[in-house]
Structures are given as C-alpha cells and as structure tokens.
Scaffold this motif. Structure first.
Motif, PDB file in Angstrom:
ATOM      1  N   GLU A  48      50.529 -30.167 -42.581  1.00  0.00           N
ATOM      2  CA  GLU A  48      51.450 -30.738 -41.607  1.00  0.00           C
ATOM      3  C   GLU A  48      52.736 -31.193 -42.273  1.00  0.00           C
ATOM      4  O   GLU A  48      53.818 -31.092 -41.713  1.00  0.00           O
ATOM      5  CB  GLU A  48      50.773 -31.916 -40.885  1.00  0.00           C
ATOM      6  CG  GLU A  48      51.579 -32.487 -39.718  1.00  0.00           C
ATOM      7  CD  GLU A  48      52.379 -33.722 -40.070  1.00  0.00           C
ATOM      8  OE1 GLU A  48      53.003 -34.293 -39.162  1.00  0.00           O
ATOM      9  OE2 GLU A  48      52.414 -34.116 -41.257  1.00  0.00           O
ATOM     10  N   HIS A  56      54.794 -34.408 -35.727  1.00  0.00           N
ATOM     11  CA  HIS A  56      53.328 -34.343 -35.744  1.00  0.00           C
ATOM     12  C   HIS A  56      52.881 -32.970 -35.253  1.00  0.00           C
ATOM     13  O   HIS A  56      53.646 -32.243 -34.607  1.00  0.00           O
ATOM     14  CB  HIS A  56      52.734 -35.439 -34.851  1.00  0.00           C
ATOM     15  CG  HIS A  56      53.113 -36.828 -35.246  1.00  0.00           C
ATOM     16  ND1 HIS A  56      52.519 -37.486 -36.299  1.00  0.00           N
ATOM     17  CD2 HIS A  56      54.051 -37.665 -34.749  1.00  0.00           C
ATOM     18  CE1 HIS A  56      53.075 -38.680 -36.421  1.00  0.00           C
ATOM     19  NE2 HIS A  56      54.000 -38.816 -35.507  1.00  0.00           N
ATOM     20  N   ASP A  57      51.619 -32.638 -35.527  1.00  0.00           N
ATOM     21  CA  ASP A  57      51.096 -31.346 -35.094  1.00  0.00           C
ATOM     22  C   ASP A  57      51.099 -31.206 -33.577  1.00  0.00           C
ATOM     23  O   ASP A  57      51.008 -30.080 -33.064  1.00  0.00           O
ATOM     24  CB  ASP A  57      49.677 -31.154 -35.638  1.00  0.00           C
ATOM     25  CG  ASP A  57      49.662 -30.894 -37.136  1.00  0.00           C
ATOM     26  OD1 ASP A  57      50.273 -29.895 -37.555  1.00  0.00           O
ATOM     27  OD2 ASP A  57      49.072 -31.684 -37.882  1.00  0.00           O
ATOM     28  N   HIS A 104      45.880 -34.304 -39.780  1.00  0.00           N
ATOM     29  CA  HIS A 104      45.976 -33.487 -40.996  1.00  0.00           C
ATOM     30  C   HIS A 104      45.400 -34.220 -42.206  1.00  0.00           C
ATOM     31  O   HIS A 104      45.288 -35.453 -42.207  1.00  0.00           O
ATOM     32  CB  HIS A 104      47.435 -33.101 -41.265  1.00  0.00           C
ATOM     33  CG  HIS A 104      48.340 -34.292 -41.453  1.00  0.00           C
ATOM     34  ND1 HIS A 104      48.682 -34.779 -42.692  1.00  0.00           N
ATOM     35  CD2 HIS A 104      48.973 -35.086 -40.562  1.00  0.00           C
ATOM     36  CE1 HIS A 104      49.484 -35.832 -42.544  1.00  0.00           C
ATOM     37  NE2 HIS A 104      49.684 -36.034 -41.267  1.00  0.00           N
ATOM     38  N   PHE A 161      43.989 -30.356 -39.973  1.00  0.00           N
ATOM     39  CA  PHE A 161      44.996 -29.354 -40.282  1.00  0.00           C
ATOM     40  C   PHE A 161      45.328 -29.349 -41.770  1.00  0.00           C
ATOM     41  O   PHE A 161      45.390 -30.391 -42.421  1.00  0.00           O
ATOM     42  CB  PHE A 161      46.269 -29.600 -39.470  1.00  0.00           C
ATOM     43  CG  PHE A 161      46.125 -29.286 -38.008  1.00  0.00           C
ATOM     44  CD1 PHE A 161      45.782 -28.013 -37.588  1.00  0.00           C
ATOM     45  CD2 PHE A 161      46.330 -30.267 -37.048  1.00  0.00           C
ATOM     46  CE1 PHE A 161      45.647 -27.712 -36.243  1.00  0.00           C
ATOM     47  CE2 PHE A 161      46.205 -29.974 -35.697  1.00  0.00           C
ATOM     48  CZ  PHE A 161      45.857 -28.703 -35.289  1.00  0.00           C
ATOM     49  N   SER A 175      48.702 -25.980 -37.749  1.00  0.00           N
ATOM     50  CA  SER A 175      48.680 -25.999 -36.284  1.00  0.00           C
ATOM     51  C   SER A 175      49.366 -24.783 -35.681  1.00  0.00           C
ATOM     52  O   SER A 175      49.012 -24.336 -34.583  1.00  0.00           O
ATOM     53  CB  SER A 175      49.307 -27.297 -35.767  1.00  0.00           C
ATOM     54  OG  SER A 175      50.558 -27.555 -36.358  1.00  0.00           O
ATOM     55  N   LYS A 176      50.331 -24.225 -36.375  1.00  0.00           N
ATOM     56  CA  LYS A 176      50.969 -23.013 -35.851  1.00  0.00           C
ATOM     57  C   LYS A 176      50.012 -21.819 -35.865  1.00  0.00           C
ATOM     58  O   LYS A 176      50.087 -20.951 -34.985  1.00  0.00           O
ATOM     59  CB  LYS A 176      52.247 -22.697 -36.628  1.00  0.00           C
ATOM     60  CG  LYS A 176      53.398 -23.614 -36.250  1.00  0.00           C
ATOM     61  CD  LYS A 176      54.680 -23.236 -36.953  1.00  0.00           C
ATOM     62  CE  LYS A 176      55.834 -24.110 -36.472  1.00  0.00           C
ATOM     63  NZ  LYS A 176      57.120 -23.785 -37.146  1.00  0.00           N
ATOM     64  N   ASN A 204      42.551 -24.629 -42.387  1.00  0.00           N
ATOM     65  CA  ASN A 204      42.173 -25.700 -41.463  1.00  0.00           C
ATOM     66  C   ASN A 204      40.663 -25.877 -41.472  1.00  0.00           C
ATOM     67  O   ASN A 204      39.908 -24.896 -41.501  1.00  0.00           O
ATOM     68  CB  ASN A 204      42.601 -25.371 -40.030  1.00  0.00           C
ATOM     69  CG  ASN A 204      44.090 -25.265 -39.852  1.00  0.00           C
ATOM     70  OD1 ASN A 204      44.844 -26.055 -40.428  1.00  0.00           O
ATOM     71  ND2 ASN A 204      44.527 -24.312 -39.048  1.00  0.00           N
ATOM     72  N   TYR A 261      53.766 -27.827 -40.266  1.00  0.00           N
ATOM     73  CA  TYR A 261      52.884 -27.327 -39.206  1.00  0.00           C
ATOM     74  C   TYR A 261      52.289 -25.950 -39.491  1.00  0.00           C
ATOM     75  O   TYR A 261      51.976 -25.196 -38.556  1.00  0.00           O
ATOM     76  CB  TYR A 261      53.606 -27.268 -37.853  1.00  0.00           C
ATOM     77  CG  TYR A 261      54.406 -28.481 -37.494  1.00  0.00           C
ATOM     78  CD1 TYR A 261      53.896 -29.761 -37.660  1.00  0.00           C
ATOM     79  CD2 TYR A 261      55.690 -28.357 -36.958  1.00  0.00           C
ATOM     80  CE1 TYR A 261      54.646 -30.887 -37.316  1.00  0.00           C
ATOM     81  CE2 TYR A 261      56.445 -29.461 -36.603  1.00  0.00           C
ATOM     82  CZ  TYR A 261      55.921 -30.731 -36.792  1.00  0.00           C
ATOM     83  OH  TYR A 261      56.664 -31.829 -36.441  1.00  0.00           O
TER      84      TYR A 261
END
Length: 412
Positions: free
Chosen positions: A127, A360-361, A82, A124, A139-140, A62, A136
């Motif tokens: 995604e 989405h994120d 992303h 990100f 974002s995770k 990221n 994700y």
C-alpha cells in the motif's frame, strides 16, 4: 471471558510480535518483497490458518483468508488493510486493521456463524509504495486495475517489479486471475489509525471516514553541470542542488498559502555522484500533492509545475518532470457510513466525520465496490514514525463498534 478488553490485549500482543520483524532495528521497516516482509506475512498467515480459515497468497503477495458462507450465491464482504510499511515506521499503520479483522473472523469461527455472504480478510502486500514508488499494488490486483507496464519498473537496486514478484513466489502471468469481479463484491471495510490529531485532542476512540483525498506523486530531476567546488566562480555555476533547494521552498510556500485545501511535500532527495567538493550536476526529488478537491488538486499541480519550469529557466538548468501516480479523491459509501455511524452511536460514542488526507487501499477498491473506513485514535495523531501508538481502551472500543457494524451489515 472473551471480553472486548481481552480481545484488544490479544490483538495488541500480535501487533507487538509482528513489529519485531523488520529490515533494521530502528522502528519497523517491512517494504514490499523483502525478507522481512515475507517473514511478517508468514507469521500472519500462521495466525490465520490457526483460526481455521481458508488461506492463500496470491501472485502479487497479498495474504487472503476466507470465511465461507453456505449460501451458493453469496457475494463477498472484504475486510482489509496492509502489512507493508514505510521506512522507520510505527507498529500500527496497516497491521492494526489486518489483525483486528482476524479477531473478527476468529469470533465468527468460534460461534460457528452462518452468514449470508462470504468474508475475505486481505493483508495487502504493498500500500505504501516505498520500493517502486507507486501505491496500491496489492489492492489494484484484487480490483483488476493493475497496470502491467509497472512490471518493468525498477527499484533502487535495479530489480524489476516482475523479478521481485517471481522471487516472492508469484507468477506475473496470473495477476489478472487474482482479481475479484465487481459483481462479487458486497462491500469493503477498513480499520486504520487516524494519522491526524482530531481524535487524540477530543479523546474520542473512533471516527467515520467520509472521503479520502486524491494525490499526485511526481519525480522531479534538475540537471546542471558538475564542477569543482573550489574553481568554478559562483556566478558561473549550474548548481542542480541549488535549483532543488529553491523548488523545495516554493513547494512549502505554495502549501502554506493554500493550506485550507492542499498539502504539498518534498520527502525524498537524491544527489547523483554526491561529494563535498563537487558542485551537484544532477539532483532528483519527489513531490507529493494531496487534496480532497479534484479541481484544486489539478490547479495546484499545474501551478507548481509552472513555478518549477521557471526556476529551471532562471538557473539555466535542465528539467525532467515525471508524473508517477495520480489518484482521484473518493467519497465513502453513504449507506455503509450510516451503518457505521449507527454502530458508533449504539456503542455510546460521538460520531465524528473525518476526511482522510492519507491514501488508503479503499481508493482503488471504490472503483468496484462501495467502501467505508473507520479511524482509530492514535497518540497525538503521529504516524509513519516509531512513536505511533494506540491505547488498548481505544482498541476495545473499536472492537465493540466493529461488532455492531458487522451485525448490521448482515441484516442490511
């Protein structure tokens, strides 16, 4: 004069420049961890650093730029989208939100703004989930929800996710430390193209996202018996591809029957040891189920699995059903949505509430923070396609709305 029109033109120029970086010449392809992805990220990083922001790349890849508040107890408001793509993508899905967010931070730097909270802009890294078939990833990691077992997952070339992260310069041992604690989040805001035709048909530049549909991704493998295409009688075959063909049509029929609440898609097909003169012995395909209603999503999953098992039994085929990913539907934050709707009204536009059928994120982010999204009108609602397009006038309108929204968040 730094008008919304001139700002929109600059964002558009950057989007076009980023789109020249691709794994191939057709459309835009920048999948997670590839040289094209790294080159695209480096370009965006240079723009962030030129704006005077504190920038870093975390262990999952990221890209994170920070506008720092003088308040020592400040929380963080996150702007994000992303920069990875699907294969043969358009220019705007993802990068629009990142580069619009960069424009917003550039304005704050120029104004020498003193905010009561930090703002972090995140591009990100993954995604879309193309390379490892799980969305994700980026974002995770930021939310602390990354599944360590995914590190062993392999791409089509046999490269594990752990090896890909290392090749990118990341450290798998540091993934947990890249998370932002839930207590530090003030909110999350993402700008994204609509990916649907509502705004295009109504000629309205923006919409408020009220909810995001949940999804289930499944990898389905039918196993039969490979054989000579010229010698095995038709009534004695165990044709795995014929089983998949029946499955695809069953998925389509189910989606049409339940079209008000469900969408169902088979988008990938892999015939093992394919040849024109060989009866397919093993075929793997994907299944993508989506709904904003968690009960209907679960019932659709069960119903289609039962139909698939019946197809395999009837055709004397082996079946492997592997649930790759499940994400529950989410509802966007009412308070932030009210501020967003107010900003739209004050900018002179009609407030249009929409449910996002695409993921989405904001989905994993919603587990740790209140989240909202703004959709931007795009050409005929087309996305994941080189025809994807946003007009500068709609981008200028979006900037006006976002400026008002962020001002209201500051005083909220």
């Amino acid at each position: 004069m730094n008008t919304y029109e001139t700002r929109a033109a600059r964002i558009m120029q950057r989007i076009q420049e980023l789109a020249t970086i691709s794994e191939n010449e057709q459309g835009v392809t920048r999948t997670f961890g590839t040289p094209a992805f790294l080159a695209g990220r480096a370009l965006v990083q240079r723009w962030m650093e030129a704006a005077g922001l504190a920038v870093r790349v975390d262990s999952i890849g990221n890209l994170r730029a920070r506008f720092v508040s003088p308040n020592p107890a400040a929380k963080t408001f996150v702007l994000a989208s992303h920069i990875d793509t699907v294969v043969n993508a358009g220019k705007f899905d993802g990068p629009l939100g990142v580069l619009l967010g960069l424009d917003m931070l550039e304005q704050l730097v120029q104004q020498q703004a003193q905010l009561p909270f930090h703002i972090e802009l995140i591009a990100f890294s993954d995604e879309e989930g193309v390379r490892y078939h799980t969305t994700y990833l980026g974002s995770k990691v930021v939310t602390g929800a990354f599944d360590q077992s995914l590190l062993h997952r392999r791409d089509a070339k046999g490269i594990t996710l752990a090896d890909a992260i290392t090749t990118m310069g990341g450290n798998v041992e540091q993934l947990a430390s890249d998370a932002m604690p839930a207590a530090d989040w003030l909110g999350y805001f993402e700008v994204h193209i609509e990916q649907g035709p509502v705004l295009w048909e109504r000629d309205i530049p923006v919409a408020v996202v009220t909810a995001i549909a949940g999804q289930q991704r499944v990898e389905v493998t039918f196993r039969g018996m490979a054989g000579h295409a010229g010698t095995v009688p038709m009534n004695m075959r165990q044709d795995a591809l014929a089983g998949v063909a029946e499955f695809v049509l069953a998925v389509e029929h189910f989606g049409l029957v339940h079209k008000e609440t469900i969408v169902a898609t088979v988008g990938k097909l892999d015939i093992r040891n394919a040849a024109s003169n060989v009866i397919p012995g093993e075929v793997t395909c994907s299944l993508d189920l989506r709904s904003a209603d968690p009960t209907r999503l679960a019932s659709a999953y069960d119903a289609l699995r039962a139909q698939t098992e019946a197809i395999a039994r009837r055709r004397n085929l082996g079946l492997h059903w592997d649930l790759i990913q499940y994400t529950a539907p989410i509802t966007c934050d009412a308070g932030l949505n009210n501020l967003l709707a107010q900003a739209i009204t004050e900018s002179g536009y009609e407030v249009v509430p929409l449910v996002s059928g695409a993921g989405h994120d904001a989905v994993p982010i919603s587990a740790v923070s209140r989240a909202t999204m703004l959709f931007v009108r795009c050409f005929k609602g087309i996305s994941h396609n080189p025809l994807e397009n946003v007009e500068e006038r709609d981008l200028a309108a979006t900037l006006q709305v976002v400026d008002r929204f962020l001002s209201s968040v500051i005083s909220f």
